[in-house]
Design an enzyme around this catalytic site. Structure first.
Site, PDB file in Angstrom:
ATOM      1  N   HIS A  26      16.768  -7.580  -8.280  1.00 41.32           N
ATOM      2  CA  HIS A  26      16.675  -8.450  -7.088  1.00 41.32           C
ATOM      3  C   HIS A  26      17.650  -7.929  -6.039  1.00 41.32           C
ATOM      4  CE1 HIS A  26      16.270 -12.748  -5.324  1.00 41.32           C
ATOM      5  NE2 HIS A  26      16.837 -11.969  -4.411  1.00 41.32           N
ATOM      6  N   HIS A  61      18.229  -7.159  -1.620  1.00 40.33           N
ATOM      7  CA  HIS A  61      17.796  -7.255  -0.221  1.00 40.33           C
ATOM      8  C   HIS A  61      18.297  -6.019   0.525  1.00 40.33           C
ATOM      9  CE1 HIS A  61      16.372 -11.438  -0.441  1.00 40.33           C
ATOM     10  NE2 HIS A  61      17.365 -11.609  -1.308  1.00 40.33           N
ATOM     11  N   ARG A 107      17.050  -5.065   3.617  1.00 40.99           N
ATOM     12  CA  ARG A 107      16.812  -5.170   5.055  1.00 40.99           C
ATOM     13  C   ARG A 107      15.962  -3.964   5.505  1.00 40.99           C
ATOM     14  NH1 ARG A 107      17.844 -10.106   3.751  1.00 40.99           N
ATOM     15  NH2 ARG A 107      20.003 -10.794   3.922  1.00 40.99           N
ATOM     16  N   ASN A 150      11.323 -10.185   2.089  1.00 42.14           N
ATOM     17  CA  ASN A 150      11.498 -11.158   3.187  1.00 42.14           C
ATOM     18  C   ASN A 150      12.097 -10.512   4.429  1.00 42.14           C
ATOM     19  OD1 ASN A 150      13.924 -10.897   1.691  1.00 42.14           O
ATOM     20  ND2 ASN A 150      14.679 -12.880   2.412  1.00 42.14           N
ATOM     21  N   LYS A 172       6.704 -12.277  -4.830  1.00 43.37           N
ATOM     22  CA  LYS A 172       7.803 -13.211  -4.654  1.00 43.37           C
ATOM     23  C   LYS A 172       7.299 -14.509  -4.038  1.00 43.37           C
ATOM     24  CE  LYS A 172      12.060 -14.685  -4.509  1.00 43.37           C
ATOM     25  NZ  LYS A 172      13.256 -13.952  -4.080  1.00 43.37           N
ATOM     26  N   HIS A 185      11.955 -18.113  -6.093  1.00 41.29           N
ATOM     27  CA  HIS A 185      13.145 -18.776  -5.548  1.00 41.29           C
ATOM     28  C   HIS A 185      12.967 -20.260  -5.848  1.00 41.29           C
ATOM     29  CE1 HIS A 185      16.483 -19.133  -2.455  1.00 41.29           C
ATOM     30  NE2 HIS A 185      16.149 -20.391  -2.713  1.00 41.29           N
ATOM     31  N   HIS A 219      17.987 -15.664  -9.600  1.00 39.47           N
ATOM     32  CA  HIS A 219      19.344 -16.090  -9.254  1.00 39.47           C
ATOM     33  C   HIS A 219      19.629 -17.530  -9.690  1.00 39.47           C
ATOM     34  CE1 HIS A 219      17.056 -17.633  -5.873  1.00 39.47           C
ATOM     35  NE2 HIS A 219      17.026 -16.472  -5.255  1.00 39.47           N
ATOM     36  N   ASP A 261      20.850 -10.213  -6.112  1.00 35.22           N
ATOM     37  CA  ASP A 261      20.586 -10.994  -4.902  1.00 35.22           C
ATOM     38  C   ASP A 261      21.621 -10.652  -3.831  1.00 35.22           C
ATOM     39  OD1 ASP A 261      19.340 -12.762  -3.154  1.00 35.22           O
ATOM     40  OD2 ASP A 261      20.432 -14.505  -3.887  1.00 35.22           O
ATOM     41  N   HIS A 319      24.373  -9.720   5.735  1.00 36.01           N
ATOM     42  CA  HIS A 319      24.168 -10.151   7.115  1.00 36.01           C
ATOM     43  C   HIS A 319      25.322  -9.611   7.955  1.00 36.01           C
ATOM     44  CE1 HIS A 319      20.936 -13.028   6.245  1.00 36.01           C
ATOM     45  NE2 HIS A 319      21.628 -13.391   5.182  1.00 36.01           N
ATOM     46  N   ALA A 349      22.862 -17.523   5.206  1.00 33.73           N
ATOM     47  CA  ALA A 349      23.138 -17.624   3.772  1.00 33.73           C
ATOM     48  C   ALA A 349      23.029 -16.255   3.133  1.00 33.73           C
ATOM     49  CB  ALA A 349      22.161 -18.591   3.112  1.00 33.73           C
TER      50      ALA A 349
END
Length: 362
Positions: A27, A29, A31, A55, A113, A150, A188, A261, A265, A277
């Site tokens: 898992h 991210h 970007r 996402n 997902k 999720h 998660h 996870d 950001h 978040a």
């Protein structure tokens, strides 16, 4: 400096170094754009494979988009790296069984997902009603494609700290009962409720656990003031739930495996009146997991959690080759380069992690 919740146990003399089969992250991210190019080398340093979350803006909702995203990830690999991104599709109310079959046939899409609409970052296009995606889920069960969930309800009347428990009761348990052939990963997990559900569920249900949920409870968000870089979704929970997660990894159950996870950001987006978040752990995730396992005298269980249980659940071969962790402090930078003109604040910024992943030549 945030207090560490580990027990303080140290590795015995025989465990000053840990050599283990190359791990995977189930898992992550990444970007896109310049941000992605900053992140991929960090992940490739630690993991052979990583599930790439879909996402983005716009989200990755079909196989063609997944192929383009995969090409962007592969182009960002360091020279000589054999890192392999595993792609996912973002389920929407309009995902069709035909798209699921096409994704499975591609050979590079490994899961779909399910984000409840509004549950987390860039989830506005998510599923509004699980019944609307039942045909897609039935096709996933038929072709053997895992569903990554999720697991939080999103109605505004629900207390933030109850969202996971209520999702299990209202949605996940009925889904597992209705589609017993569907592989489901509860991602998660953060509560004892989730641990108990996964352990009691059939073998087709598993869960990922993050290093930050293993190392910190919700007090970390408010230590000496509001700590925006400790705010994530699902949010950190009370200490009794953290202890349940630690008990889960110490048990050695194959139902639990590594999923960071890691959710980066820009500093400005986190340190704002309405901060995003996400906790960023991609710089030193494997080292942070070693701390968590050491805290409950379970370093002997780390390899299975990081390198065996995930591929076994997905029906993929385990990696070949090894990595070595050494028990010596790893200094964490105060900030990292991210997108154009942006900084990224990592977990433990300006502090250290107790373990260091050695370069292959060390």
């Amino acid at each position: 400096i945030l207090p560490r919740l580990a027990s303080g146990a140290r590795a015995p003399a025989a465990m000053q170094r840990i050599t283990m089969l190359r791990p995977d992250d189930w898992h992550h991210h990444f970007r896109d754009g310049e941000r992605l190019r900053a992140l991929v080398p960090m992940v490739a340093r630690q993991f052979k494979r990583a599930i790439a979350m879909p996402n983005l803006k716009p989200p990755v909702v079909n196989t063609d988009q997944a192929q383009k995203y995969r090409e962007e990830l592969l182009a960002a690999k360091p020279e000589g790296s054999d890192f392999d991104p595993l792609m996912t599709l973002y389920l929407t109310d309009n995902t069709t069984p035909e798209e699921i079959a096409r994704a499975k046939a591609s050979g590079f899409v490994y899961a779909c997902k399910l984000y409840p609409a509004g549950a987390t970052t860039n989830s506005d296009s998510g599923v509004t009603d699980i019944d609307k995606v039942k045909p897609a889920l039935q096709k996933m069960a038929e072709v053997g494609m895992p569903l990554l969930v999720h697991s939080e309800v999103t109605d505004p009347e629900t207390d933030l700290f109850d969202r996971e428990r209520l999702f299990i009761e209202r949605h996940l348990r009925p889904l597992v009962e209705a589609l017993p052939e569907l592989k489901v990963v509860m991602e998660h997990i953060t509560t004892k409720d989730a641990v108990d559900f996964v352990l009691s569920a059939p073998a087709n249900v598993a869960a990922t656990i993050t290093c930050h949920h293993l190392l910190y409870n919700r007090n970390a968000i408010f230590q000496g003031g509001v700590r925006p870089h400790m705010y994530c979704l699902p949010v950190l929970k009370r200490e009794t739930h953290r202890q349940a997660l630690l008990a889960a990894i110490k048990s050695g159950s194959p139902k639990f495996f590594l999923g960071t996870d890691s959710a980066p950001h820009p500093q400005a987006a986190k340190e704002s009146s309405c901060g995003c978040a996400g906790v960023f752990t991609g710089h030193a995730a494997l080292e942070l997991y070693a701390e968590a396992f050491e805290s409950v005298d379970a370093l002997d269980k780390l390899e299975a959690f990081a390198s065996h249980h995930g591929p076994d659940f997905y029906g993929l071969p385990r990696n070949t080759g090894t990595v070595t962790l050494e028990r010596r402090p790893l200094a964490v930078p105060a900030a990292l380069r991210f997108g154009p003109g942006e900084l990224l604040i990592p977990l433990r910024a300006g502090e250290s992690v107790a373990w260091t992943l050695l370069a292959p030549a060390e």
